[in-house]
Design a protein around this motif. Structure first.
Motif, short mmCIF file in Angstrom:
data_model
loop_
_atom_site.label_atom_id
_atom_site.label_comp_id
_atom_site.label_asym_id
_atom_site.label_seq_id
_atom_site.Cartn_x
_atom_site.Cartn_y
_atom_site.Cartn_z
N GLN B 92 49.19 39.71 46.37
CA GLN B 92 49.76 38.40 46.73
C GLN B 92 48.65 37.35 46.69
O GLN B 92 47.49 37.64 46.99
CB GLN B 92 50.39 38.46 48.12
CG GLN B 92 51.11 37.20 48.56
CD GLN B 92 52.20 36.78 47.59
OE1 GLN B 92 51.96 35.97 46.68
NE2 GLN B 92 53.39 37.36 47.74
N HIS B 93 48.99 36.13 46.31
CA HIS B 93 48.00 35.05 46.29
C HIS B 93 47.43 34.82 47.68
O HIS B 93 48.19 34.76 48.66
CB HIS B 93 48.63 33.75 45.80
CG HIS B 93 49.17 33.83 44.41
ND1 HIS B 93 48.38 34.18 43.34
CD2 HIS B 93 50.41 33.63 43.93
CE1 HIS B 93 49.12 34.18 42.24
NE2 HIS B 93 50.35 33.86 42.57
N ARG B 94 46.15 34.64 47.75
CA ARG B 94 45.52 34.45 49.07
C ARG B 94 46.03 33.18 49.76
O ARG B 94 46.17 33.14 50.98
CB ARG B 94 44.00 34.45 48.96
CG ARG B 94 43.44 33.32 48.16
CD ARG B 94 41.92 33.39 48.04
NE ARG B 94 41.46 32.26 47.26
CZ ARG B 94 41.24 31.04 47.76
NH1 ARG B 94 41.38 30.82 49.05
NH2 ARG B 94 40.87 30.05 46.99
N GLU B 135 44.57 40.29 48.18
CA GLU B 135 44.76 39.77 46.82
C GLU B 135 44.17 40.71 45.76
O GLU B 135 44.65 40.77 44.64
CB GLU B 135 44.14 38.37 46.71
CG GLU B 135 44.58 37.61 45.49
CD GLU B 135 43.92 36.23 45.40
OE1 GLU B 135 44.65 35.25 45.24
OE2 GLU B 135 42.68 36.15 45.51
N MET B 175 49.16 30.43 42.66
CA MET B 175 48.17 30.38 43.72
C MET B 175 47.94 28.95 44.20
O MET B 175 47.89 28.67 45.39
CB MET B 175 46.86 30.97 43.23
CG MET B 175 45.77 30.57 44.19
SD MET B 175 44.46 31.69 44.33
CE MET B 175 43.18 30.62 43.80
#
Lengths: 125, 244
Positions: B92-94, B135, B175
């Protein structure tokens, strides 16, 4: 009765760990290869359930260091009391305090597993 | 019979008392911040510790240690549970992770299970670290999928018209724009979230998305989410048999 308990446990474990938990049987050929995961054997071992069904995340690995101070210590708690409280939270009969957190996860355990967990927790010091 | 009638009356009275008393003792552990139900709500307002965590450079090594507590529910490889109880997090995008945890911590996304964990994160640096670590995890390819069948075609059409613009053809999200990765997410979790977003229950939701899905019939939500649960993002999805 015993057999039914095991079957239930097997079903819950399969639902937990199986791929396609929500799926009714998908049509053949729609799944990519390599998605089969063998579910672990069903267990009524309280110590294993305590880890596997994520109880320890909030109540602590030793069952007496909860993540929030207002969460209960379970180690050494009365067995019948725990079964009653968990069953009541699961059914919605108990609906106060921090039950909102428990209600979101109690589908992960059935009655036999709850009894096994309570028996195990009661033995802890 | 008579007894039962009295019992019912007593139960009803008791319910009334309980309902009145409830606010006093059924207090949530979490605070309540203003969300989508409030006038002037602005999605993803840049303020507080979120901004700090986003500016800091996360250290995946330190994040790995901090992740241990998360792994209890989301599992060490980040896959969550196929039944959707806990979402898939790997890859998952930070930015998304930081925003969601900050929202849960602030009481803008109501999640009583997750709240204590969000609360006990030490500081914005730890938030940045754990997000950076998550991530880097490869997206497991064996997520829980929907029932499949005829509605997938409808789901694909809906996705291409409504979702692809923000979430991308592979469910890769963005992101930069805080749009989550959908690839590899569990059907049951996606369905719960989209229903909550459509129904206004997810209070930190993006109003643009609410507007888009709020009039979807439930069959359409199911169809589009089933399609989503089959998306793969080659860049981040683990090869079968090689997942972390």
């Amino acid at each position: 009765m015993r057999r039914r308990g095991w079957t239930l446990a097997a079903v819950v474990t399969a639902a937990l760990f199986g791929v396609q938990a929500m799926a009714q049987e998908p049509p053949a050929g729609t799944e990519p290869a390599g998605t089969e995961v063998a579910p672990p054997a069903a267990t009524l071992d309280g110590a294993t359930l305590f880890m596997q069904r994520t109880c320890f995340a909030c109540h602590g690995k030793d069952a007496k260091t909860p993540i929030l101070p207002e969460y209960p210590k379970l180690a050494g708690q009365n067995e019948a009391y725990m079964v009653r409280q968990i069953m009541d939270i699961k059914s919605g009969a108990r609906n106060n305090g921090n039950t909102a957190a428990m209600q979101g996860i109690l589908h992960l355990v059935n009655e036999d597993e709850i009894k096994a967990l309570a028996a195990y927790l009661a033995t802890l010091k | 019979m008579r007894n039962r009638g009295i019992g019912r009356l007593a139960a009803a009275t008791l319910c009334g008392v309980v309902a009145l008393a409830a606010p006093v003792w059924a207090q949530d552990a979490a605070p309540k911040a203003k969300g989508i139900e409030s006038e002037g709500y602005q999605w993803n307002q840049m303020e507080g510790e979120k901004v700090e965590a986003l500016t800091l450079t996360g250290d995946p090594k330190r994040g790995e240690a901090a992740y241990e507590v998360c792994g209890a529910c989301h599992l060490p490889n980040g896959s969550g549970r196929p039944d959707g109880t806990f979402p898939q997090l790997a890859g998952q995008h930070r930015t998304v992770l930081i925003k969601q945890i900050a929202d849960i911590r602030a009481g803008r996304r109501d999640n009583p299970i997750m709240y204590p964990f969000a609360k006990t994160l030490v500081d914005p640096q730890e938030l940045a670290d754990v997000a950076a670590y998550i991530e880097t995890l490869p997206i497991p390819p064996n997520n829980g999928r929907g029932p499949g069948g005829d509605h997938l075609k409808r789901g694909e059409e809906l996705y291409k018209v409504n979702c692809v613009k923000c979430h991308g053809p592979n469910g890769e999200g963005s992101m930069k724009d805080f749009f989550p990765v959908l690839a590899g997410q569990h059907y049951a979790y996606l369905l719960r979230q989209i229903r909550d977003i459509a129904g206004g229950k997810r209070r930190n939701a993006n109003p643009d998305m609410v507007k888009l899905v709020k009039d979807f019939p439930d069959e359409d939500l199911q169809a589009v989410v089933d399609y989503m649960s089959r998306l793969g993002w080659p860049e981040r999805t683990a090869k079968p048999g090689k997942q972390g």
